[in-house]
Design a protein around this motif. Structure first.
Motif, PDB file in Angstrom:
ATOM      1  N   GLY A   1      61.463  26.318  49.128  1.00 51.34           N
ATOM      2  CA  GLY A   1      62.539  27.070  48.486  1.00 51.34           C
ATOM      3  C   GLY A   1      62.094  28.483  48.147  1.00 51.34           C
ATOM      4  O   GLY A   1      61.609  29.218  49.002  1.00 51.34           O
ATOM      5  N   ASP A   2      62.235  28.852  46.885  1.00 53.18           N
ATOM      6  CA  ASP A   2      61.857  30.193  46.435  1.00 53.18           C
ATOM      7  C   ASP A   2      60.386  30.299  46.027  1.00 53.18           C
ATOM      8  O   ASP A   2      59.948  31.359  45.597  1.00 53.18           O
ATOM      9  N   ASN A   3      59.638  29.227  46.128  1.00 47.14           N
ATOM     10  CA  ASN A   3      58.229  29.228  45.729  1.00 47.14           C
ATOM     11  C   ASN A   3      57.357  29.760  46.857  1.00 47.14           C
ATOM     12  O   ASN A   3      57.155  29.087  47.867  1.00 47.14           O
ATOM     13  N   LYS A   4      56.877  30.987  46.666  1.00 43.81           N
ATOM     14  CA  LYS A   4      56.058  31.650  47.671  1.00 43.81           C
ATOM     15  C   LYS A   4      54.720  32.035  47.060  1.00 43.81           C
ATOM     16  O   LYS A   4      54.622  32.240  45.855  1.00 43.81           O
ATOM     17  N   ILE A   5      53.720  32.126  47.916  1.00 44.42           N
ATOM     18  CA  ILE A   5      52.444  32.697  47.493  1.00 44.42           C
ATOM     19  C   ILE A   5      52.416  34.098  48.088  1.00 44.42           C
ATOM     20  O   ILE A   5      52.363  34.266  49.307  1.00 44.42           O
ATOM     21  N   LYS A   6      52.484  35.084  47.218  1.00 47.17           N
ATOM     22  CA  LYS A   6      52.565  36.473  47.657  1.00 47.17           C
ATOM     23  C   LYS A   6      51.190  36.996  48.050  1.00 47.17           C
ATOM     24  O   LYS A   6      50.165  36.348  47.821  1.00 47.17           O
ATOM     25  N   ILE A   7      51.195  38.207  48.609  1.00 43.98           N
ATOM     26  CA  ILE A   7      49.950  38.855  49.023  1.00 43.98           C
ATOM     27  C   ILE A   7      48.961  38.857  47.862  1.00 43.98           C
ATOM     28  O   ILE A   7      49.288  39.268  46.755  1.00 43.98           O
ATOM     29  N   ASN A   8      47.773  38.349  48.136  1.00 41.76           N
ATOM     30  CA  ASN A   8      46.649  38.364  47.207  1.00 41.76           C
ATOM     31  C   ASN A   8      46.827  37.486  45.965  1.00 41.76           C
ATOM     32  O   ASN A   8      46.047  37.578  45.036  1.00 41.76           O
TER      33      ASN A   8
END
Length: 196
Positions: free
Chosen positions: A151-158
């Motif tokens: 869903g909206d759960n992302k691991i962003k850059i760094n």
């Protein structure tokens, strides 16, 4: 962990097998595929072949976790990247040149793997051009691993060691365009290959 979360009643079986060639028992319905066998840059670990093998054996509406993995070829303004805040738009420090590969719950349709062979298979290949005007402001060529867990759960850059940009090359005073090919391969040690 399964019992701590109260999920033991929902687990039909545990398997300790090579998931790149594992065959799912057709009598057991599969609702979720969860595989965390990856490293930054989708290298070394077998996340991609495992995912493709298992997706070929389950209904199209099966939930995949992580839901999406991708490798983007980017140019980074290293100083702006290091000085960014949580509210800094990514476009202020990063230009995406192309997406090398994306793995999601329909990738098995696009990427056909023969899991009975050990030969190297190129899943994706892109030709990239870096223009001098881009490299003046965004001087560092990187690979960025993108991850949507669900869903909206992302691991962003760094935000994790999995999403730290991989520096490929720093362009200093580039006056001509630079072309190269980058591919994503599957074999005993999956990963990207760059040809200058």
């Amino acid at each position: 962990m399964i019992s701590k979360l109260g999920f033991e009643g929902h687990i039909v079986s545990y398997e300790n097998e090579d998931a790149t060639t594992f065959t799912i028992d057709k009598a057991i319905p599969v609702d979720i595929i969860l595989s965390e066998t990856l490293q930054c840059g989708l290298v070394k670990e077998q996340q991609v072949p495992i995912t493709l093998n298992l997706l070929n054996q389950v209904p199209k509406n099966t939930i995949l976790i992580p839901e999406m993995l991708a490798l983007d070829v980017c140019l980074l303004n290293l100083k702006a990247y290091e000085n960014r805040t949580e509210t800094t738009p990514e476009t202020d420090y990063c230009i995406v040149l192309d997406r090398l590969i994306e793995i999601n719950n329909t990738s098995n349709i696009e990427f056909q793997l023969d899991n009975t062979t050990t030969e190297t298979k190129i899943l994706s290949e892109k030709e990239i051009t870096v223009l001098p005007k881009e490299a003046t402001q965004f001087e560092t060529l990187v690979l960025i691993t993108r991850m949507t867990i669900f869903g909206d759960n992302k691991i962003k850059i760094n935000e994790s060691g999995l999403t730290v940009p991989i520096i490929i090359q720093v362009f200093n005073n580039q006056t001509t365009e630079k072309k190269f090919k980058i591919s994503y391969k599957i074999d005993s040690e999956p990963g990207y290959v760059i040809h200058w």
